[in-house]
Scaffold this motif. Structure first.
Motif, PDB file in Angstrom:
ATOM      1  N   PHE A  21      -2.043   5.051  -3.195  1.00 22.81           N
ATOM      2  CA  PHE A  21      -1.114   5.654  -2.238  1.00 22.81           C
ATOM      3  C   PHE A  21      -0.919   4.712  -1.044  1.00 22.81           C
ATOM      4  O   PHE A  21      -1.847   4.015  -0.632  1.00 22.81           O
ATOM      5  CB  PHE A  21      -1.655   6.984  -1.725  1.00 22.81           C
ATOM      6  CG  PHE A  21      -1.635   8.091  -2.749  1.00 22.81           C
ATOM      7  CD1 PHE A  21      -0.431   8.509  -3.323  1.00 22.81           C
ATOM      8  CD2 PHE A  21      -2.810   8.717  -3.128  1.00 22.81           C
ATOM      9  CE1 PHE A  21      -0.416   9.536  -4.262  1.00 22.81           C
ATOM     10  CE2 PHE A  21      -2.797   9.747  -4.064  1.00 22.81           C
ATOM     11  CZ  PHE A  21      -1.594  10.155  -4.635  1.00 22.81           C
ATOM     12  N   GLY A  22       0.279   4.741  -0.489  1.00 23.52           N
ATOM     13  CA  GLY A  22       0.561   3.953   0.709  1.00 23.52           C
ATOM     14  C   GLY A  22      -0.117   4.565   1.921  1.00 23.52           C
ATOM     15  O   GLY A  22      -0.383   5.756   1.979  1.00 23.52           O
ATOM     16  N   ASP A  23      -0.384   3.714   2.875  1.00 24.24           N
ATOM     17  CA  ASP A  23      -0.941   4.149   4.150  1.00 24.24           C
ATOM     18  C   ASP A  23      -0.018   3.567   5.210  1.00 24.24           C
ATOM     19  O   ASP A  23       0.050   2.329   5.311  1.00 24.24           O
ATOM     20  CB  ASP A  23      -2.367   3.595   4.283  1.00 24.24           C
ATOM     21  CG  ASP A  23      -3.094   4.134   5.503  1.00 24.24           C
ATOM     22  OD1 ASP A  23      -2.466   4.831   6.305  1.00 24.24           O
ATOM     23  OD2 ASP A  23      -4.297   3.839   5.638  1.00 24.24           O
ATOM     24  N   PRO A  24       0.774   4.314   5.943  1.00 25.67           N
ATOM     25  CA  PRO A  24       0.664   5.749   6.246  1.00 25.67           C
ATOM     26  C   PRO A  24       1.495   6.709   5.385  1.00 25.67           C
ATOM     27  O   PRO A  24       1.519   7.906   5.698  1.00 25.67           O
ATOM     28  CB  PRO A  24       1.154   5.810   7.694  1.00 25.67           C
ATOM     29  CG  PRO A  24       2.216   4.763   7.766  1.00 25.67           C
ATOM     30  CD  PRO A  24       1.761   3.658   6.839  1.00 25.67           C
ATOM     31  N   GLU A  25       2.129   6.254   4.309  1.00 27.79           N
ATOM     32  CA  GLU A  25       2.948   7.175   3.519  1.00 27.79           C
ATOM     33  C   GLU A  25       2.137   8.373   3.009  1.00 27.79           C
ATOM     34  O   GLU A  25       2.624   9.501   2.949  1.00 27.79           O
ATOM     35  CB  GLU A  25       3.552   6.442   2.310  1.00 27.79           C
ATOM     36  CG  GLU A  25       4.612   5.408   2.660  1.00 27.79           C
ATOM     37  CD  GLU A  25       4.036   4.015   2.872  1.00 27.79           C
ATOM     38  OE1 GLU A  25       2.869   3.902   3.297  1.00 27.79           O
ATOM     39  OE2 GLU A  25       4.761   3.033   2.615  1.00 27.79           O
ATOM     40  N   LEU A  71      10.543  -4.395  -4.417  1.00 27.70           N
ATOM     41  CA  LEU A  71       9.950  -5.449  -3.583  1.00 27.70           C
ATOM     42  C   LEU A  71       8.530  -5.732  -4.050  1.00 27.70           C
ATOM     43  O   LEU A  71       8.072  -6.860  -4.030  1.00 27.70           O
ATOM     44  CB  LEU A  71       9.896  -5.010  -2.122  1.00 27.70           C
ATOM     45  CG  LEU A  71      11.221  -4.863  -1.396  1.00 27.70           C
ATOM     46  CD1 LEU A  71      10.966  -4.312   0.000  1.00 27.70           C
ATOM     47  CD2 LEU A  71      11.945  -6.202  -1.314  1.00 27.70           C
ATOM     48  N   GLU A  72       7.834  -4.671  -4.394  1.00 26.02           N
ATOM     49  CA  GLU A  72       6.440  -4.826  -4.835  1.00 26.02           C
ATOM     50  C   GLU A  72       5.975  -3.540  -5.486  1.00 26.02           C
ATOM     51  O   GLU A  72       6.555  -2.478  -5.267  1.00 26.02           O
ATOM     52  CB  GLU A  72       5.525  -5.123  -3.649  1.00 26.02           C
ATOM     53  CG  GLU A  72       5.480  -3.974  -2.653  1.00 26.02           C
ATOM     54  CD  GLU A  72       4.345  -4.029  -1.661  1.00 26.02           C
ATOM     55  OE1 GLU A  72       3.426  -4.832  -1.832  1.00 26.02           O
ATOM     56  OE2 GLU A  72       4.366  -3.223  -0.717  1.00 26.02           O
ATOM     57  N   TYR A  73       4.918  -3.673  -6.279  1.00 26.51           N
ATOM     58  CA  TYR A  73       4.182  -2.496  -6.740  1.00 26.51           C
ATOM     59  C   TYR A  73       2.879  -2.434  -5.946  1.00 26.51           C
ATOM     60  O   TYR A  73       2.281  -3.469  -5.652  1.00 26.51           O
ATOM     61  CB  TYR A  73       3.740  -2.647  -8.197  1.00 26.51           C
ATOM     62  CG  TYR A  73       4.796  -2.663  -9.252  1.00 26.51           C
ATOM     63  CD1 TYR A  73       5.539  -1.525  -9.551  1.00 26.51           C
ATOM     64  CD2 TYR A  73       5.002  -3.806 -10.019  1.00 26.51           C
ATOM     65  CE1 TYR A  73       6.479  -1.548 -10.579  1.00 26.51           C
ATOM     66  CE2 TYR A  73       5.932  -3.830 -11.048  1.00 26.51           C
ATOM     67  CZ  TYR A  73       6.666  -2.693 -11.317  1.00 26.51           C
ATOM     68  OH  TYR A  73       7.583  -2.702 -12.333  1.00 26.51           O
ATOM     69  N   THR A  86       2.974  -5.667   9.368  1.00 28.82           N
ATOM     70  CA  THR A  86       1.653  -5.021   9.507  1.00 28.82           C
ATOM     71  C   THR A  86       1.390  -4.233   8.233  1.00 28.82           C
ATOM     72  O   THR A  86       2.212  -4.224   7.329  1.00 28.82           O
ATOM     73  CB  THR A  86       1.676  -4.009  10.670  1.00 28.82           C
ATOM     74  OG1 THR A  86       2.539  -2.923  10.296  1.00 28.82           O
ATOM     75  CG2 THR A  86       2.180  -4.632  11.952  1.00 28.82           C
ATOM     76  N   GLY A  87       0.281  -3.503   8.195  1.00 26.99           N
ATOM     77  CA  GLY A  87       0.030  -2.576   7.088  1.00 26.99           C
ATOM     78  C   GLY A  87       0.967  -1.382   7.114  1.00 26.99           C
ATOM     79  O   GLY A  87       1.093  -0.652   6.137  1.00 26.99           O
ATOM     80  N   GLY A  88       1.634  -1.159   8.244  1.00 22.59           N
ATOM     81  CA  GLY A  88       2.545  -0.008   8.395  1.00 22.59           C
ATOM     82  C   GLY A  88       2.287   0.688   9.724  1.00 22.59           C
ATOM     83  O   GLY A  88       1.157   1.022  10.027  1.00 22.59           O
TER      84      GLY A  88
HETATM   85  N1  GLY Z   1       2.358   1.195   3.972  1.00 21.63           N
HETATM   86  C1  GLY Z   1       2.451   0.246   2.961  1.00 21.63           C
HETATM   87  C2  GLY Z   1       1.279   0.128   2.100  1.00 21.63           C
HETATM   88  O1  GLY Z   1       0.415   0.983   2.085  1.00 21.63           O
HETATM   89  O2  GLY Z   1       1.206  -0.840   1.364  1.00 21.63           O
END
Ligand code: GLY
Ligand code: AMP
Length: 428
Positions: free
Chosen positions: A287-291, A281-283, A224-226
């Motif tokens: 900002f990450g969501d939900p990070e 793994l990736e760039y 999922t997206g997180g």
């Molecule tokens: N939670 C991972 C992303 O935002 O790509």
């Protein structure tokens, strides 16, 4: 000053919430969601094209623009804003390819010696299929372009890998993102999301976080997206952090500079920690969501100097202070996500949830209908809590998450399980 935040997810809600705490800052969000009206003025943005973003920024008189999601960055929103003389946070179009093309980013890593999994690139489905059938080992199949976190299959066998190639390249499940496919060696370890905010030269390290990408408890089900995150993850020890800065962050920023494209904005490195060694793994170039929700809850004071420093080319004055020792967030999703789901379900209990000590409820896919808040997307809310310990943050976040109800509500019950079953470690 007016600050315009582009986006409609919980990441943008957290950014707007944080920015709105600054005296003298009025936040405008576009298009936003039902929760963001509490901290910002909402403006419609039917299509987040660079032109539409510039037109809106001009219309509202924005002194600064924060572009939250990847798609407008990849489309060149920052370049268009710069051309219009409007200061904005985020990477330019060229630099955003680090996220926008997985193949661009892998080839960049190879050029600059950034540790990552071995890989092959294919533009022909039959050749890709023949490769995975002959390999006889677990492989990871990825669509080249943007696919909202869903274009990756970690395949346990050749049939699953061949099926992923077929869906990406022949059926074009992710449209043009599947014109080429990347096939990677499968890494086994623990994942960490590590962000730095760079001004092109210097960088400010953010607190590490750990996302939970799979849909169901025990890291089962589709990507999922997180589904939730926490900060800090114990696996990111001081030693791993030093290795990450020296082997990943610094060569990446230096490589972009050396190639004539200094990177400004948030650089998010998705890491797999394999036996204490960080591999990329990736760039991502935002900002990450939900990070982000986890990080904004821990950050002390204003984030404007960080975002403006990045845009202006000087973050040297910014020293992050992580006021809350830990944070943890739980995503409430619509039943069926990341597959098909229904929307328009009435959400109840938002006030009771927000009343739990140390909790903020950030909205993602929500809308207003007849004075009620209803579901309007796959990820609906990110319930985020701070705590002195992760146990405390988790207890608060789940108490608040349980106070919220809507038809089909889906959540993971095990966010933070790796840290909560391990002994406490250092923080940053
Ligand atoms: N939670 C991972 C992303 O935002 O790509
Ligand atoms: P990505 O969007 O490239 O980060 O991939 C999404 C998710 O797939 C990651 O967060 C990992 O859980 C998993 N993944 C990606 N690449 C690999 C790999 N080479 N080995 C194992 N898992 C991977």
């Amino acid at each position: 000053m007016k600050v315009l935040v582009i986006g409609s997810g919980a990441r943008e809600h957290a950014l707007a919430w944080k920015l709105a705490q600054d005296e003298g800052v009025d936040v405008v969000v576009a298009p936003g969601n039902a929760g963001m009206g509490a901290v910002a003025e909402r403006r419609p943005l039917p299509k987040a094209t660079p032109e539409a973003i510039v037109a809106l920024a001009t219309e509202v008189g924005a002194g600064f623009v924060v572009v939250g999601p990847e798609a407008p960055l990849v489309d060149g929103a920052i370049d268009a804003l710069a051309a219009a003389g409007i200061e904005a946070f985020g990477p330019a179009r060229f630099q955003a390819q680090l996220e926008g093309s997985k193949i661009f980013s892998k080839e960049f890593m190879a050029r600059h010696g950034v540790p990552t999994a071995g890989f092959r690139v294919f533009d022909d489905a039959d050749e890709a299929e023949a490769y995975v059938r002959a390999a006889g080992r677990p492989l990871v199949v990825k669509a080249d372009g943007l696919a909202a976190g869903k274009g990756v299959t970690v395949a346990k066998d050749a049939d699953e890998a061949a099926d992923a190639v077929d869906r990406i390249m022949r059926q074009r499940e992710f449209g043009g993102a599947g014109a080429r496919v990347l096939i990677e060696e499968c890494l086994v370890g623990e994942e960490v999301s590590f962000h730095v905010v760079s001004d092109g030269e210097r960088y400010v390290p953010m607190a590490p976080a750990q996302d939970h990408k799979r849909a169901y408890d025990g890291d089962q089900g589709p990507n999922t997206g997180g589904m939730g995150a926490y900060s800090p993850p114990p696996v990111f020890t001081d030693e791993v952090r030093q290795k990450t800065l020296a082997r990943v962050v610094e060569p990446t920023l230096a490589g972009m500079r050396a190639e004539g494209h200094p990177f400004r904005g948030a650089l998010f490195v998705g890491l797999m920690i394999v036996d204490g060694e960080p591999l990329v793994l990736e760039y991502n170039t935002r900002f990450g969501d939900p990070e982000c929700e986890s990080m904004m809850m821990r950050w002390q004071g204003s984030i404007l100097p960080l975002l403006q420093g990045s845009a202006r080319g000087d973050v040297s004055a910014v020293e992050p202070v992580w006021e809350a020792p830990t944070s943890l967030c739980v995503v409430l999703a619509s039943g069926g996500y990341p597959g098909a789901y229904e929307t328009g379900k009435v959400i109840e209990g938002l006030e009771a949830a927000a009343a739990v000590e140390g909790v903020e409820v950030f909205h993602a896919g929500t809308a207003e209908r007849d004075g009620q808040v209803v579901t309007h997307g796959g990820r609906v809310l990110t319930v985020t809590a701070v705590g002195d310990t992760l146990e405390q943050a988790a207890e608060r976040a789940y108490r608040a998450a349980d106070a919220i109800t809507f038809d089909g509500k889906m959540l993971r019950r095990d966010i933070g399980w790796r840290a909560r079953s391990a002994s406490p470690s250092r923080s940053s």
